[in-house]
Design an enzyme around this catalytic site. Structure first.
Site, short mmCIF file in Angstrom:
data_model
loop_
_atom_site.label_atom_id
_atom_site.label_comp_id
_atom_site.label_asym_id
_atom_site.label_seq_id
_atom_site.Cartn_x
_atom_site.Cartn_y
_atom_site.Cartn_z
CG ASN A 106 -5.63 -6.57 -9.86
OD1 ASN A 106 -4.76 -6.74 -9.02
ND2 ASN A 106 -6.92 -6.48 -9.54
CG HIS A 108 -10.54 -9.33 -7.59
ND1 HIS A 108 -10.20 -8.47 -6.55
CD2 HIS A 108 -11.83 -9.66 -7.39
CE1 HIS A 108 -11.26 -8.29 -5.78
NE2 HIS A 108 -12.26 -9.00 -6.27
CB SER A 135 -10.98 -12.36 -12.39
OG SER A 135 -12.28 -12.84 -12.15
CG ASP A 144 -10.92 -5.23 -8.19
OD1 ASP A 144 -9.70 -5.28 -8.45
OD2 ASP A 144 -11.35 -5.25 -7.02
C1 GAR Z 1 -4.48 -12.71 -3.10
O1 GAR Z 1 -5.48 -13.58 -2.64
C2 GAR Z 1 -5.02 -11.82 -4.22
O2 GAR Z 1 -5.95 -12.47 -5.04
C3 GAR Z 1 -5.65 -10.71 -3.43
O3 GAR Z 1 -4.74 -10.47 -2.39
C4 GAR Z 1 -4.09 -11.70 -2.02
C5 GAR Z 1 -2.60 -11.48 -1.94
O4 GAR Z 1 -1.95 -12.61 -1.42
N1 GAR Z 1 -5.85 -9.54 -4.24
C6 GAR Z 1 -6.92 -8.74 -4.15
O5 GAR Z 1 -7.82 -8.93 -3.36
C7 GAR Z 1 -6.92 -7.57 -5.12
N2 GAR Z 1 -8.14 -6.85 -5.05
P1 GAR Z 1 -0.36 -12.75 -1.46
O6 GAR Z 1 0.24 -11.49 -0.87
O7 GAR Z 1 -0.04 -13.96 -0.61
O8 GAR Z 1 0.07 -12.95 -2.90
#
Ligand code: GAR
Length: 184
Positions: A106, A108, A135, A144
């Site tokens: 995953n 994060h 991360s 997470d």
């Molecule tokens: C990203 O910033 C990722 O790090 C976050 O969601 C976004 C997805 O963007 N993930 C989390 O917060 C997971 N807990 P995207 O759809 O443009 O790839």
């Protein structure tokens, strides 16, 4: 990497990290054998269509429980026999039905264990530390919290929230591809 590995990518929204994986790795270094989303309106659906990647939509709203949703996701994923599943903005809390059956990493947007869950970029920006970061970790049923594969630290010095957000979003793409390469 010796042979071309099979990866599954899961997303819930825009899919910019999914898109970056496709550009950086697919199909020569790692083949994205399936993309799966829980959101029928996710922007990433278009990415899958443009790249000709098989797409599975499992609408989380129509399932009575997290377990029932996870069971369907696991079943769909297993049809494609991926070596690794990548959660790239997949905004779901996962049960053991998923975590005990799927080998997954995953992404994060914080330096875990800081700021688990939602709004991690804003929370990192406003915390007392001089740096934030991103991360990539192994997925467990604790949110997470699985073992860290890699982290990248980003200085907040002189950055507005918007600039910090941009830097996180650029850095997380590099981190995710680097982590996938490392574990495959
Ligand atoms: C990203 O910033 C990722 O790090 C976050 O969601 C976004 C997805 O963007 N993930 C989390 O917060 C997971 N807990 P995207 O759809 O443009 O790839």
């Amino acid at each position: 990497m010796k042979e071309c590995k099979r990866i599954a990518v899961l997303f819930s929204g825009k899919g910019s990290n999914f898109s970056h994986i496709v550009k950086a790795l697919h199909p020569d270094e790692a083949e994205v054998v399936v993309a799966l989303t829980n959101n029928p309106a996710a922007g990433g659906i278009e990415v899958a269509k443009e790249a000709g990647i098989p797409l599975e939509i499992v609408d989380s709203k129509v399932y009575d429980s997290r377990k029932a949703f996870d069971r369907e996701v696991v079943e769909r994923l297993q049809r494609y026999a991926p070596d690794l599943t990548v959660l790239a903005g997949f905004m779901r809390i996962l049960t053991p039905v998923f975590t005990e059956n799927v080998k997954a990493v995953n992404l994060h947007p914080s330096l875990l264990p800081r700021h688990k869950g939602l709004h991690a970029i804003e929370k990192s920006y406003h915390d007392a530390h001089d740096t934030g970061g991103v991360s990539v970790h192994w997925v467990t049923s604790e949110l997470d919290a699985g073992e860290i594969i890699l982290q990248k630290e980003i200085s907040k010095e002189g950055l507005t929230l918007e600039a910090y957000d941009r830097k996180i979003r650029q850095t997380e793409k590099e981190a995710l591809v680097e982590a996938i390469r490392r574990v495959l």
